[in-house]
Design a protein around this motif. Structure first.
Motif, short mmCIF file in Angstrom:
data_model
loop_
_atom_site.label_atom_id
_atom_site.label_comp_id
_atom_site.label_asym_id
_atom_site.label_seq_id
_atom_site.Cartn_x
_atom_site.Cartn_y
_atom_site.Cartn_z
N ALA A 1 0.83 -1.21 0.00
CA ALA A 1 0.00 0.00 0.00
C ALA A 1 0.87 1.25 0.00
O ALA A 1 0.57 2.23 -0.71
N LEU A 2 1.94 1.26 0.77
CA LEU A 2 2.83 2.42 0.80
C LEU A 2 3.51 2.63 -0.56
O LEU A 2 3.67 3.77 -1.00
N LEU A 3 3.90 1.55 -1.20
CA LEU A 3 4.51 1.68 -2.52
C LEU A 3 3.52 2.22 -3.54
O LEU A 3 3.86 3.05 -4.39
N VAL A 4 2.28 1.76 -3.46
CA VAL A 4 1.27 2.18 -4.42
C VAL A 4 0.96 3.67 -4.27
O VAL A 4 0.71 4.38 -5.26
N LEU A 5 0.98 4.17 -3.03
CA LEU A 5 0.56 5.55 -2.78
C LEU A 5 1.72 6.55 -2.66
O LEU A 5 1.48 7.75 -2.52
N ALA A 6 2.95 6.07 -2.71
CA ALA A 6 4.09 6.98 -2.57
C ALA A 6 4.05 8.07 -3.64
O ALA A 6 3.69 7.82 -4.79
N ASP A 7 4.43 9.29 -3.25
CA ASP A 7 4.48 10.39 -4.22
C ASP A 7 5.45 10.09 -5.35
O ASP A 7 5.14 10.27 -6.53
N ARG A 8 6.64 9.64 -4.99
CA ARG A 8 7.68 9.30 -5.96
C ARG A 8 8.39 8.05 -5.50
O ARG A 8 8.54 7.83 -4.31
N LEU A 9 8.85 7.26 -6.45
CA LEU A 9 9.62 6.06 -6.14
C LEU A 9 10.95 6.12 -6.87
O LEU A 9 11.01 6.54 -8.03
N GLY A 10 11.99 5.70 -6.18
CA GLY A 10 13.32 5.73 -6.78
C GLY A 10 13.64 4.52 -7.62
O GLY A 10 14.66 4.50 -8.30
N HIS A 11 12.79 3.49 -7.57
CA HIS A 11 13.06 2.25 -8.29
C HIS A 11 11.74 1.71 -8.83
O HIS A 11 10.66 2.17 -8.46
N ARG A 12 11.82 0.73 -9.70
CA ARG A 12 10.60 0.14 -10.22
C ARG A 12 10.46 -1.33 -9.86
O ARG A 12 9.49 -1.98 -10.27
N THR A 13 11.41 -1.88 -9.12
CA THR A 13 11.33 -3.26 -8.65
C THR A 13 11.62 -3.29 -7.17
O THR A 13 12.62 -2.70 -6.71
N TYR A 14 10.76 -3.98 -6.42
CA TYR A 14 10.90 -4.02 -4.96
C TYR A 14 10.69 -5.43 -4.44
O TYR A 14 9.70 -6.08 -4.77
N ASN A 15 11.64 -5.91 -3.62
CA ASN A 15 11.40 -7.10 -2.83
C ASN A 15 10.44 -6.75 -1.71
O ASN A 15 10.67 -5.78 -0.98
N VAL A 16 9.37 -7.51 -1.57
CA VAL A 16 8.40 -7.30 -0.49
C VAL A 16 8.45 -8.54 0.39
O VAL A 16 7.85 -9.57 0.08
N SER A 17 9.20 -8.45 1.47
CA SER A 17 9.45 -9.61 2.31
C SER A 17 9.98 -9.14 3.65
O SER A 17 10.11 -7.94 3.89
N SER A 18 10.28 -10.07 4.53
CA SER A 18 10.78 -9.69 5.85
C SER A 18 12.23 -9.23 5.78
O SER A 18 12.70 -8.49 6.64
N GLY A 19 12.97 -9.68 4.78
CA GLY A 19 14.37 -9.30 4.66
C GLY A 19 15.32 -10.11 5.51
O GLY A 19 16.49 -9.75 5.66
N ARG A 20 14.85 -11.21 6.06
CA ARG A 20 15.74 -12.05 6.86
C ARG A 20 15.28 -13.49 6.77
O ARG A 20 14.10 -13.77 6.54
N SER A 21 16.21 -14.43 6.93
CA SER A 21 15.88 -15.84 6.87
C SER A 21 15.38 -16.34 8.22
O SER A 21 15.88 -15.93 9.27
N ALA A 22 14.40 -17.22 8.17
CA ALA A 22 13.88 -17.86 9.39
C ALA A 22 14.15 -19.35 9.31
O ALA A 22 13.89 -19.98 8.27
N ARG A 23 14.67 -19.92 10.40
CA ARG A 23 14.90 -21.37 10.49
C ARG A 23 13.61 -22.07 10.87
O ARG A 23 12.86 -21.62 11.73
N PHE A 24 13.35 -23.21 10.24
CA PHE A 24 12.16 -23.96 10.62
C PHE A 24 12.30 -24.58 12.00
O PHE A 24 11.30 -24.89 12.66
#
Length: 311
Positions: free
Chosen positions: A225-248
């Protein structure tokens, strides 16, 4: 209004919830169901509209714009992942995307967001998965094959028509309304089996040191939602994830702590043949909207507490 195709699903409904919280109104499409999930209930009239839609029907897609003033599109709707014929799968997905892009061009939208996947990084190798990493030309599964091309299709049309395009490389998402038998993620099945007291042999088979990205669906919806509504974006590709690995192994410990007696005891080590992977890295949303820290690291145990009571 922001149109979200597949908007009644787990990710779509949480994107809609976050858009509503940010002051937007939404149009949600669904192929089969039409009832609003609880997360969207009790909204004032006019803020949420539901439109039945077969995304392969171009005329029906365009008709939505005759009933609503659409200013942005989030294209999430997808064919079933288990369609056995890759030609049929690619035809359905391509037609749906082209219909969405045709409608966006006709309506003169400001921004078009297309759902991609971190599966496009297959073959990149171990380590953090950056959006600017070259993607190998490998065809390991029909989903990442289409997602790679979808990013290019959308960018080409957006550049031609003059609207912003962002590719959302969505990670491993879990949480309310998600599939309990998700073939790509063991966590929902482990939790469901623990709640039901099922025999260990009936549980998904993963090892303690297997890792994955785990992004709680509310965080995923909020970030998009933040990406969709941002006034301007510096990139056109975004990873949408936690950004860290989780062990099972940590997932199993969290479920056992939440549900005493669950008795989840995973085999040690790593599943033979499972790639090591790595946590995706992110571009933060530019402009006045930035993905806040609270969206990035919702705790595993906090999310499990929300789901544990569900049978």
């Amino acid at each position: 209004m922001i149109l979200v195709t597949g908007g009644l699903g787990s990710i779509g409904s949480h994107i809609a919830r976050s858009l509503l919280d940010l002051g937007e109104s939404v149009v949600l499409t669904a192929h089969r169901s039409s009832g609003l999930p609880a997360v969207l209930a009790d909204e004032p009239a006019g803020r949420v509209a539901v439109e039945p839609l077969d995304t392969t029907d171009g005329a029906a897609f365009l008709d939505i714009g005759a009933r609503h003033e659409i200013t942005g599109v989030v294209h999430l709707a997808a064919a079933r992942h288990d369609v056995p014929d890759p030609v049929a799968y690619l035809r359905a997905e391509s037609l749906a995307l082209l219909n969405a892009l045709t409608a966006a061009r006709r309506w003169g939208v400001r921004r078009f967001a297309v759902a991609s996947s971190i599966a496009v990084y297959a073959g990149v190798g171990e380590g953090p998965l950056r959006e600017d990493a070259p993607l190998p030309a490998v065809a390991v599964h029909q989903i990442p094959v289409f997602k790679k091309t979808a990013e290019l299709f959308a960018a080409l049309v957006g550049d031609s028509a003059g609207f912003d395009v962002i590719s959302l490389r969505i990670g491993t998402v879990w949480g309310p309304l998600g599939l309990p038998d998700n073939p790509f993620l063991a966590l929902p099945g482990l939790l469901r089996a623990a709640v039901r007291g099922e025999h260990p042999e009936a549980r998904p088979r993963v090892h303690t040191d297997d890792t994955t990205d785990l992004c709680f669906v509310k965080d995923c919806g909020g970030a998009i939602a933040l990406l969709v509504l941002a006034d301007r974006l510096g990139h056109r590709t975004y990873n949408v994830s936690s950004g860290r690995s989780a062990r099972f192994g940590d997932v199993a410990d969290a479920i056992n702590a939440l549900l005493p007696g669950a008795g989840i005891n995973l085999p040690s080590g790593r599943t033979p043949g499972r790639p090591p992977g790595g946590p995706p890295r992110h571009h933060p949303a530019a402009g006045r909207h930035r993905i806040p820290a609270r969206l990035r690291h919702r705790t595993l145990r906090g999310g499990l507490r929300r789901l544990a009571p569900e049978p």
